[in-house]
Scaffold this motif. Sequence first.
Motif, PDB file in Angstrom:
ATOM      1  N   TYR A 129     -34.410  31.824 -10.200  1.00  0.00           N
ATOM      2  CA  TYR A 129     -35.819  31.612 -10.546  1.00  0.00           C
ATOM      3  C   TYR A 129     -36.441  32.903 -11.079  1.00  0.00           C
ATOM      4  O   TYR A 129     -37.201  32.887 -12.056  1.00  0.00           O
ATOM      5  N   GLN A 177     -35.064  33.448 -14.537  1.00  0.00           N
ATOM      6  CA  GLN A 177     -35.599  32.475 -15.502  1.00  0.00           C
ATOM      7  C   GLN A 177     -37.042  32.799 -15.874  1.00  0.00           C
ATOM      8  O   GLN A 177     -37.434  32.676 -17.048  1.00  0.00           O
ATOM      9  N   GLU A 178     -37.824  33.204 -14.900  1.00  0.00           N
ATOM     10  CA  GLU A 178     -39.246  33.479 -15.159  1.00  0.00           C
ATOM     11  C   GLU A 178     -39.489  34.939 -15.535  1.00  0.00           C
ATOM     12  O   GLU A 178     -40.642  35.326 -15.798  1.00  0.00           O
ATOM     13  N   HIS A 179     -38.430  35.729 -15.563  1.00  0.00           N
ATOM     14  CA  HIS A 179     -38.555  37.158 -15.935  1.00  0.00           C
ATOM     15  C   HIS A 179     -39.632  37.828 -15.087  1.00  0.00           C
ATOM     16  O   HIS A 179     -40.493  38.563 -15.580  1.00  0.00           O
ATOM     17  N   LEU A 180     -39.568  37.557 -13.784  1.00  0.00           N
ATOM     18  CA  LEU A 180     -40.630  38.028 -12.914  1.00  0.00           C
ATOM     19  C   LEU A 180     -40.598  39.536 -12.737  1.00  0.00           C
ATOM     20  O   LEU A 180     -41.661  40.167 -12.524  1.00  0.00           O
ATOM     21  N   LYS A 228     -46.381  32.515  -8.529  1.00  0.00           N
ATOM     22  CA  LYS A 228     -45.146  31.823  -8.907  1.00  0.00           C
ATOM     23  C   LYS A 228     -44.086  31.919  -7.791  1.00  0.00           C
ATOM     24  O   LYS A 228     -43.380  30.968  -7.504  1.00  0.00           O
TER      25      LYS A 228
END
Length: 579
Positions: free
Chosen positions: A54, A57-60, A69
């Motif tokens: 996750y 994918q979200e480039h957090l 998020k």
Amino acid sequence: MKLSYKHKIFFTFLIIFALYSFVLVFFQQKEEKKFKTEALENSLANYTQIIHNYVQQEHLLKNNLEISKVNHLADLLPKDIRITLMARDGKVLYDNDVQNIQKLENHLNRPEIKQTLYLRDRGINIRKSVSTQHEYMYYAQLFDNYFVRVALPYNIQTQKFFKTDNAFIYLTIIIFILVLILLNAVANRFNKSIVQLKLLVSQVKEGKHLSAQVTFQDDDLGEVGEELQEIFQQKLESEKQLKQEQEKIIFHFQHVEEGVGIFNSDNSVIYYNSQLIQYINLLTDQPSLELKEIFKQDFFRPVTEFLSKTDENLNHTSITIYKEDKVWLIEAIKFKDNSFEIQIKDITKAERTRLIKQEMSNNITHELRTPVTSIRAYLETLNEQTLPLDKQQLFINKAYQQSIRLSDLVEDIGLISKLEEAKEQFKKEPVSIYQLIQEVRINLSDRLIANKIQLNLLVDKALTLQGNYTLLFSVFQNLMENSINYGGENIEIIIDNYKEDESYLYFSYSDTGKGLDEKYFNRLFERFYRAQEGRTRNNGGTGLGLSIVKNAIQLHGGEIFIKKNIPSGLTFLFTLKKS
């Protein structure tokens, strides 16, 4: 307290099965806990992977970390899960249980983080959180340049998850109880066989006969017990038979004429009969009740020397002892264990019989030689010389007379031998004495008439005796031939049964012949004895007639005596048993 076979077997198998069950449960619980731990670790690993995916994918981490998020992701994961993201240097980037992460200290020293760095894979630890003061189970994993750590509260539910399933323990306990019941039953069955075996052994040990109540279970041990019972029964029977045989031998030893003794190798006595001690006292100069005295005697030295030898091939020896008017035979038999048997026999009678037989054999040879020599001489003369017819006829007649004498001699020898050695062959039957004497008279009538001998028979015509016809015939014929041969002419023979009682018939046989001097009476019944040698041979006697008479009368249970008549002649007095 001594345990019975049942308790020993029961407790032995109980301990073995208890140890086996304990080890089995221990390893089962250990393996089950290991399995559940691995399952929980896999779940936490999956959560960290989901979080990592996750984040990627979200480039957090490239943008400013959006707390919302990450919280959204936490809401999707199981309740009470704690998610922590931290940089490679241990700085906390996110923690859903802490509002102000700035106050959090560096987590690089946390055990799970250290373990992750050390293993370069993952780390797991159960401890109390410094920031929340709650106990957690932590799982951390290192990705490229940051750590993802998840944690679940280590509360009662989590602890229960790690607890093993007790169903296996309950099943083991149930099986254990069933095994105990079965083991008790087997032990009881086995114990019954053991008790019966002990009873059997006790009976055998005490020398009792086996009881019919000794029964065994229908199992392998029971079969063994039955086999042992049969073997012991056979042993008892063998011992019984052996004891009976021993009693027979002892009874035999006590009633035999021989003295018998059995000794150990050191000359100590195992067994002896009364005859042995009696014979030893007769052989030794000083009477004694000690059997060992015989080993000190000089005459016994050959036996002691034999017993001292170690040659296995020599196991028997004998010596003959002549003492006063007795002859003794001492025999020694040596056994393999160096024990030995001594037998002492009084062979005086047998030795005398042997000498008599030897003398008889010599006499027979002598008596046979005379007619055989005569026949041979006559025949050689006839064969080698030409003689007138009257001379030839004379020699033939003389040879014929000698052949008759030889035939009579052989017949008498056979009869007297049979009387001495085969008495049982003479069968008895009712015999008319009067008729028998008349047949003897007819058989000798020519000779009676030729010698002008008168026979007066004073015997009851109805007199009957249970006896052997042939022998009784020989008695009267030999007596009458004796009168014909040696009494002379113009004499009288009187045969009278002068008395009778319940058991015996009493006879007298007398003649008025020349008679005989009383000095010859003691030997008159001896075989081949001749009071007047030359005259006897001239008259054709074999020298066995009166001996046959005596033996035949004795075989009929009677006795015979001789006395001199006045003025001349002899009288024979004899008895015959009625049955």
